[in-house]
Design an enzyme around this catalytic site. Sequence first.
Site, mmCIF file in Angstrom:
data_model
loop_
_atom_site.group_PDB
_atom_site.id
_atom_site.type_symbol
_atom_site.label_atom_id
_atom_site.label_comp_id
_atom_site.label_asym_id
_atom_site.label_seq_id
_atom_site.Cartn_x
_atom_site.Cartn_y
_atom_site.Cartn_z
ATOM 1 N N LYS A 168 0.842 -1.204 0.000
ATOM 2 C CA LYS A 168 0.000 0.000 0.000
ATOM 3 C C LYS A 168 0.878 1.257 0.000
ATOM 4 O O LYS A 168 2.077 1.169 0.289
ATOM 5 C CB LYS A 168 -0.907 -0.018 1.229
ATOM 6 C CG LYS A 168 -0.167 0.041 2.557
ATOM 7 C CD LYS A 168 -1.083 -0.258 3.726
ATOM 8 C CE LYS A 168 -0.339 -0.152 5.037
ATOM 9 N NZ LYS A 168 -1.136 -0.648 6.175
ATOM 10 N N ARG A 225 -11.029 -0.292 14.529
ATOM 11 C CA ARG A 225 -11.015 0.375 13.233
ATOM 12 C C ARG A 225 -12.089 -0.315 12.418
ATOM 13 O O ARG A 225 -13.258 -0.234 12.749
ATOM 14 C CB ARG A 225 -9.603 0.293 12.637
ATOM 15 C CG ARG A 225 -9.302 1.325 11.587
ATOM 16 C CD ARG A 225 -7.819 1.409 11.244
ATOM 17 N NE ARG A 225 -7.234 0.168 10.741
ATOM 18 C CZ ARG A 225 -5.990 0.037 10.308
ATOM 19 N NH1 ARG A 225 -5.183 1.086 10.299
ATOM 20 N NH2 ARG A 225 -5.521 -1.107 9.873
ATOM 21 N N TYR A 260 12.849 31.186 4.654
ATOM 22 C CA TYR A 260 11.611 31.878 5.042
ATOM 23 C C TYR A 260 11.603 32.214 6.523
ATOM 24 O O TYR A 260 11.962 31.381 7.358
ATOM 25 C CB TYR A 260 10.396 30.990 4.755
ATOM 26 C CG TYR A 260 10.068 30.840 3.284
ATOM 27 C CD1 TYR A 260 9.663 31.943 2.526
ATOM 28 C CD2 TYR A 260 10.141 29.599 2.667
ATOM 29 C CE1 TYR A 260 9.347 31.795 1.181
ATOM 30 C CE2 TYR A 260 9.826 29.441 1.331
ATOM 31 C CZ TYR A 260 9.428 30.547 0.586
ATOM 32 O OH TYR A 260 9.117 30.402 -0.727
ATOM 33 N N MET A 292 9.459 24.288 0.134
ATOM 34 C CA MET A 292 8.742 23.245 -0.602
ATOM 35 C C MET A 292 9.694 22.400 -1.450
ATOM 36 O O MET A 292 9.585 21.175 -1.492
ATOM 37 C CB MET A 292 7.667 23.871 -1.498
ATOM 38 C CG MET A 292 6.797 22.842 -2.191
ATOM 39 S SD MET A 292 5.586 23.565 -3.304
ATOM 40 C CE MET A 292 4.410 24.242 -2.155
HETATM 41 C C1 LIG Z 1 -0.392 -1.483 6.931
HETATM 42 C C2 LIG Z 1 -0.926 -2.761 7.390
HETATM 43 C C3 LIG Z 1 -0.077 -3.867 7.553
HETATM 44 C C4 LIG Z 1 1.436 -3.776 7.471
HETATM 45 O O1 LIG Z 1 1.909 -3.300 8.710
HETATM 46 P P1 LIG Z 1 3.475 -3.198 9.039
HETATM 47 O O2 LIG Z 1 3.499 -2.803 10.462
HETATM 48 O O3 LIG Z 1 4.032 -2.154 8.140
HETATM 49 O O4 LIG Z 1 4.073 -4.519 8.794
HETATM 50 C C5 LIG Z 1 -0.664 -5.091 7.832
HETATM 51 N N1 LIG Z 1 -1.997 -5.210 7.983
HETATM 52 C C6 LIG Z 1 -2.831 -4.158 7.875
HETATM 53 C C7 LIG Z 1 -4.302 -4.368 8.060
HETATM 54 C C8 LIG Z 1 -2.338 -2.899 7.589
HETATM 55 O O5 LIG Z 1 -3.168 -1.861 7.485
#
Ligand SMILES: *Cc1c(COP(=O)(O)O)cnc(C)c1O
Length: 383
Positions: A43, A141, A278, A326
């Site tokens: 991801k 969650r 800045y 930036m």
């Molecule tokens: C991001 C995520 C992972 C990976 O987690 P790491 O700590 O980076 O290994 C695994 N499972 C879910 C549901 C996640 O959102």
Amino acid sequence: MINENKKAMSRTWAEINLNALENNYNVLKNLLLPGTKFAGVCKANAYGHGMIEIADKLQELGADYICVASVDEGVTLRENNITIPVLCLGQTDPELANLISRYEITQAVGDFENAELLSCYAQKNNVRIKIHIKLDTGMSRLGFYWPDDERNKIITAETIAKICKLDGIEAEGLFTHFSKADNDIAYTKMQYEKINEAKKYLSRLGINFNIIHASASSGILSSPDFQMNMCRFGIALYGYTYPDTGNEIKNIGLKPVMTVKSRISAVRNLPAGSKISYGGTYELKRDSKIAIIPAGYADCIPRNLSNNFSVKINNIKCPLIGRVCMDMTIIDVTDLACEIKSGDIAVIYDEELMMQAVKNSDTIIDEIVCRVLPRVTKIYIEN
Ligand SMILES: *Cc1c(COP(=O)(O)O)cnc(C)c1O
């Protein structure tokens, strides 16, 4: 290729070492019991490392699954020759069921309504949609909340069982996510027991899953017994762990995959009293030599590292002065013994500097690597 690299390396770039990725894959794979599947988490552009190239390498190495956060990340992988199973961990609008189906993405499901809509689509189009049931065991969650009282356990199990029996739905997996695996083994154990209990209740209703998973990187490192039959590796795959797991990266042999470098734009001499960047938050105390590096907060350097970070030039740490802009950052190179000129290379992040950035900007390594934005060209290195 040479010219392409020359262009890519003319400003700020990230070197992505695919041999280090392979090393980490093998180190982590060795922690798994026979039969436990390996899911690589790609991801967020593979935590800033470039999702297509990382997924491609993981596929070549023999990973069993790739996890993504959204359906469009999954589509991107499918459109780039990733053919191994892809699990979308985030919620997907059921109106995008056509994408889930067409690109054969496995979808996480954490409520009945969405499952029903996916089932409707599947039936209408005569397809099957593969899902993994998401269980909330303590992260609060997404997912089905696994309750403490018997009556609600039965109700929850029956709801999940109903989903698994919907026409057009293939319930391949059951999973949860550990929320304190880096520092609270008791809590992690409680979560592990909950998913096991859910598994048992569902089994009694005739529902069994091929894949059951709970651990991400910290989980497998702190609680290797809780691996069930798949683990989802994100940050560890990229070479880092959290200190609390007691598994400092050197100990288990992980190697950082990413190094960020930049080519110095200009080296200038300025008189004492000059106000830097800045807001003029830094004033030169002596006649000084400064280097401008073409990397700012829209590349990879968090703005809250203003006046509070260093980069390495010729392997010497040189302080970042004034506010991060930036697209540019200013470095004090007065104390460098060697001559430097525009075109020389500054290392913004190696392992030491990554950890410095984590500490000084009060965050976690995940955020620092994810903040290496697409404008920073990726150069893939493999021997
Ligand atoms: C991001 C995520 C992972 C990976 O987690 P790491 O700590 O980076 O290994 C695994 N499972 C879910 C549901 C996640 O959102």
